[in-house]
Scaffold this active site. Structure first.
Site, PDB file in Angstrom:
ATOM      1  N   ARG A 161      29.416 -38.678  15.855  1.00  0.00           N
ATOM      2  CA  ARG A 161      28.590 -37.579  16.370  1.00  0.00           C
ATOM      3  C   ARG A 161      27.399 -37.292  15.457  1.00  0.00           C
ATOM      4  O   ARG A 161      26.306 -36.949  15.921  1.00  0.00           O
ATOM      5  CB  ARG A 161      29.465 -36.327  16.530  1.00  0.00           C
ATOM      6  CG  ARG A 161      28.743 -35.142  17.149  1.00  0.00           C
ATOM      7  CD  ARG A 161      29.742 -34.072  17.597  1.00  0.00           C
ATOM      8  NE  ARG A 161      29.087 -32.935  18.230  1.00  0.00           N
ATOM      9  CZ  ARG A 161      29.138 -31.695  17.750  1.00  0.00           C
ATOM     10  NH1 ARG A 161      29.808 -31.435  16.634  1.00  0.00           N
ATOM     11  NH2 ARG A 161      28.523 -30.721  18.387  1.00  0.00           N
ATOM     12  N   HIS A 216      23.585 -36.918  16.679  1.00  0.00           N
ATOM     13  CA  HIS A 216      22.788 -35.711  16.445  1.00  0.00           C
ATOM     14  C   HIS A 216      21.603 -35.983  15.525  1.00  0.00           C
ATOM     15  O   HIS A 216      20.591 -35.289  15.594  1.00  0.00           O
ATOM     16  CB  HIS A 216      23.669 -34.586  15.891  1.00  0.00           C
ATOM     17  CG  HIS A 216      24.492 -33.920  16.961  1.00  0.00           C
ATOM     18  ND1 HIS A 216      24.921 -32.613  16.882  1.00  0.00           N
ATOM     19  CD2 HIS A 216      24.944 -34.379  18.158  1.00  0.00           C
ATOM     20  CE1 HIS A 216      25.610 -32.306  17.978  1.00  0.00           C
ATOM     21  NE2 HIS A 216      25.640 -33.366  18.752  1.00  0.00           N
ATOM     22  N   ASN A 245      25.492 -27.359  15.547  1.00  0.00           N
ATOM     23  CA  ASN A 245      26.035 -28.233  14.498  1.00  0.00           C
ATOM     24  C   ASN A 245      26.987 -27.542  13.523  1.00  0.00           C
ATOM     25  O   ASN A 245      27.848 -28.192  12.924  1.00  0.00           O
ATOM     26  CB  ASN A 245      24.884 -28.841  13.686  1.00  0.00           C
ATOM     27  CG  ASN A 245      24.124 -29.898  14.469  1.00  0.00           C
ATOM     28  OD1 ASN A 245      24.696 -30.585  15.317  1.00  0.00           O
ATOM     29  ND2 ASN A 245      22.830 -30.019  14.198  1.00  0.00           N
ATOM     30  N   HIS A 288      33.432 -39.341  23.651  1.00  0.00           N
ATOM     31  CA  HIS A 288      34.346 -38.191  23.725  1.00  0.00           C
ATOM     32  C   HIS A 288      35.803 -38.610  23.919  1.00  0.00           C
ATOM     33  O   HIS A 288      36.652 -37.779  24.220  1.00  0.00           O
ATOM     34  CB  HIS A 288      33.901 -37.229  24.837  1.00  0.00           C
ATOM     35  CG  HIS A 288      32.639 -36.494  24.496  1.00  0.00           C
ATOM     36  ND1 HIS A 288      31.955 -35.704  25.389  1.00  0.00           N
ATOM     37  CD2 HIS A 288      31.932 -36.421  23.334  1.00  0.00           C
ATOM     38  CE1 HIS A 288      30.892 -35.185  24.791  1.00  0.00           C
ATOM     39  NE2 HIS A 288      30.854 -35.613  23.544  1.00  0.00           N
TER      40      HIS A 288
HETATM   41  C1  HEM Z   1      26.192 -36.530  27.076  1.00  0.00           C
HETATM   42  C2  HEM Z   1      25.931 -35.394  26.469  1.00  0.00           C
HETATM   43  C3  HEM Z   1      26.784 -34.822  25.373  1.00  0.00           C
HETATM   44  C4  HEM Z   1      27.153 -33.523  25.259  1.00  0.00           C
HETATM   45  C5  HEM Z   1      26.762 -32.386  26.185  1.00  0.00           C
HETATM   46  C6  HEM Z   1      27.997 -33.435  24.100  1.00  0.00           C
HETATM   47  C7  HEM Z   1      28.563 -32.257  23.627  1.00  0.00           C
HETATM   48  C8  HEM Z   1      29.545 -32.185  22.674  1.00  0.00           C
HETATM   49  C9  HEM Z   1      30.233 -30.985  22.274  1.00  0.00           C
HETATM   50  C10 HEM Z   1      29.944 -29.584  22.804  1.00  0.00           C
HETATM   51  C11 HEM Z   1      31.173 -31.323  21.361  1.00  0.00           C
HETATM   52  C12 HEM Z   1      32.188 -30.417  20.685  1.00  0.00           C
HETATM   53  C13 HEM Z   1      31.652 -29.763  19.463  1.00  0.00           C
HETATM   54  C14 HEM Z   1      32.640 -28.753  18.982  1.00  0.00           C
HETATM   55  O1  HEM Z   1      32.687 -27.661  19.549  1.00  0.00           O
HETATM   56  O2  HEM Z   1      33.418 -29.036  18.055  1.00  0.00           O
HETATM   57  C15 HEM Z   1      31.085 -32.740  21.174  1.00  0.00           C
HETATM   58  C16 HEM Z   1      31.887 -33.471  20.323  1.00  0.00           C
HETATM   59  C17 HEM Z   1      31.711 -34.820  20.074  1.00  0.00           C
HETATM   60  N1  HEM Z   1      30.691 -35.609  20.567  1.00  0.00           N
HETATM   61 FE1  HEM Z   1      29.461 -35.147  22.086  1.00  0.00          FE
HETATM   62  N2  HEM Z   1      28.129 -34.660  23.535  1.00  0.00           N
HETATM   63  C18 HEM Z   1      27.389 -35.547  24.273  1.00  0.00           C
HETATM   64  C19 HEM Z   1      27.208 -36.878  23.994  1.00  0.00           C
HETATM   65  C20 HEM Z   1      27.729 -37.527  22.899  1.00  0.00           C
HETATM   66  C21 HEM Z   1      27.332 -38.817  22.434  1.00  0.00           C
HETATM   67  C22 HEM Z   1      26.215 -39.660  23.043  1.00  0.00           C
HETATM   68  C23 HEM Z   1      28.100 -39.106  21.347  1.00  0.00           C
HETATM   69  C24 HEM Z   1      28.089 -40.311  20.463  1.00  0.00           C
HETATM   70  C25 HEM Z   1      27.698 -41.500  20.820  1.00  0.00           C
HETATM   71  C26 HEM Z   1      28.995 -37.992  21.167  1.00  0.00           C
HETATM   72  C27 HEM Z   1      29.994 -37.927  20.230  1.00  0.00           C
HETATM   73  C28 HEM Z   1      30.843 -36.857  20.056  1.00  0.00           C
HETATM   74  C29 HEM Z   1      32.017 -36.898  19.208  1.00  0.00           C
HETATM   75  C30 HEM Z   1      32.568 -38.117  18.492  1.00  0.00           C
HETATM   76  C31 HEM Z   1      32.552 -35.610  19.217  1.00  0.00           C
HETATM   77  C32 HEM Z   1      33.781 -35.127  18.420  1.00  0.00           C
HETATM   78  C33 HEM Z   1      33.299 -34.659  17.060  1.00  0.00           C
HETATM   79  C34 HEM Z   1      34.393 -34.294  16.074  1.00  0.00           C
HETATM   80  O3  HEM Z   1      35.586 -34.396  16.378  1.00  0.00           O
HETATM   81  O4  HEM Z   1      34.025 -33.939  14.958  1.00  0.00           O
HETATM   82  N3  HEM Z   1      28.713 -37.040  22.090  1.00  0.00           N
HETATM   83  N4  HEM Z   1      30.067 -33.252  21.974  1.00  0.00           N
END
Ligand code: HEM
Ligand SMILES: *[C@@H]1O[C@H](CO)[C@@H](O)[C@H](O)[C@H]1NC(C)=O
Length: 330
Positions: free
Chosen positions: A65, A69, A97, A196
């Site tokens: 992530r 970002h 973030n 995700h």
């Molecule tokens: C398509 C649109 C996307 C949206 C709206 C989105 C939104 C989010 C949100 C809201 C979270 C949770 C944050 C939290 O509250 O802890 C999250 C987690 C995460 N996102 Fe996305 N995301 C998107 C695309 C992506 C992309 C393109 C990647 C990487 C290639 C990604 C990788 C991740 C990962 C790995 C997590 C887990 C992070 C953790 O466990 O620390 N996301 N995302």
């Protein structure tokens, strides 16, 4: 024949070709960029990622992530790593973030080692890109080569995160638009959303779907009611604990498999931005394909990560090689 100082046509052509070549080199990233200048760079990063994941395997998700970002805000320039100062609120302190983004210490540890070995050579932006690749690999995804040569940016503004990063409430049209703004296709958007399949989300990122969907309906009807009931237990309404979090793919939160697509098909996508992929026939088809063909998805995911890693990069003399990933050079 009389000798002349004028360049011949082949010479001009040759010079033009050489110039074109140099310009291309300058604008692009290269595989093995550190082979001569810091041959062990990628091994050092991998070793720090491995150590970080031993303390908490959730860092794999964090690092993936982190790269996303970084790249979507001012390009992959390490701007997400910069700490706020008395006069500036940096990207990492945007509510998007902070407190959810994680893995910064792993990048710091890798940078510290690299500065000892090859001072001022390896950019923070490249470390993030290498670390994300290593995290993908260690979480069971397909490894891939990372073209490098990114330089570090000198600007990091929290306000940039709101306009460049997709919100979890986004519908498929907004997602497609935001990814298109970064040069990524709708198909790549669906492929990358598969990230995700690892990691967690804080309750605050989706609790609207459980309690305050709209003025007439409290719970999002596109969310499987059984799953919603389970999520309500994990995320009680009005809980003031900002660190409450749930796994995004509860069946296998540490494994980069195609569980995400299975979940979306079962109406168990955690965010509206996940579930919305079923509302458009093209993206719904891709969700189906990725669910039934996990090996093909792994390959496509690796390729899409390489492409994401090239968004808006600084190369050549642009930017700098930061000494400390948390602060621009003085
Ligand atoms: C398509 C649109 C996307 C949206 C709206 C989105 C939104 C989010 C949100 C809201 C979270 C949770 C944050 C939290 O509250 O802890 C999250 C987690 C995460 N996102 Fe996305 N995301 C998107 C695309 C992506 C992309 C393109 C990647 C990487 C290639 C990604 C990788 C991740 C990962 C790995 C997590 C887990 C992070 C953790 O466990 O620390 N996301 N995302
Ligand atoms: C709220 O959501 C429901 C279910 O999607 C929908 O039928 C209804 O029209 C929405 N109400 C408003 C005020 O948007």
């Amino acid at each position: 024949m009389r000798h002349t100082e004028m360049p011949t046509t082949p010479m001009i052509l040759g010079m033009a070709l050489l110039l074109g070549f140099l310009v291309t080199l300058e604008a692009q990233l290269q595989l093995g960029f550190y082979t001569q200048s810091c041959g062990f760079a990628e091994f050092i990063v991998k070793d720090e990622v491995r150590k970080g994941l031993m303390t908490d395997s959730g860092f794999a998700a964090g690092l993936i992530r982190l790269h996303f970002h970084d790249c979507f805000v001012r390009g992959c320039d390490g701007s997400v790593l910069i700490d706020s100062t008395a006069s500036n609120v940096a990207e990492k302190d945007s509510p998007v973030n902070n407190p959810s983004l994680r893995g910064f210490e792993i990048i710091d540890n890798a940078k510290a080692k690299l500065e000892l070995m090859c001072k001022g050579v390896v950019s923070c932006a490249d470390i993030v890109a290498f670390a994300a690749r290593d995290a993908v690999e260690m979480a069971g995804g397909l490894g891939y080569d990372v073209p490098a040569g990114r330089r570090d940016g000198r600007v990091s503004l929290a306000t940039d995160t709101f306009t460049n990063l997709p919100p979890p409430t986004a519908d498929v049209n907004l997602l497609t638009q935001i990814f298109a703004n970064k040069g990524l296709t709708q198909e790549e958007m669906v492929i990358l959303s598969g990230a995700h399949t690892v990691g967690q989300s804080h309750c605050t990122s989706f609790s609207n779907r459980l309690y305050t969907y709209n003025t007439t309906t409290s719970q999002d009807p596109t969310l499987d009611p059984n799953y919603a009931a389970q999520l309500k237990q994990q995320c009680p309404q009005g809980s003031t604990n900002p660190s409450l979090a749930v796994p995004m793919d509860p069946m296998s939160p540490f494994s980069l498999d195609s569980g995400y697509y299975m979940a979306v098909l079962a109406n168990r996508g955690l965010f509206s931005s996940d579930q919305t992929l079923l509302t458009n026939s093209d993206t719904a088809n891709q969700v189906n394909q990725n669910a039934v063909n996990p090996y093909l998805w792994r390959r496509k995911f690796a390729a899409a990560m390489v492409k994401m890693g090239q968004i808006g990069v600084l190369t050549g003399d642009a930017g700098e090689i930061r000494t400390n990933c948390r602060a621009i050079n003085q």
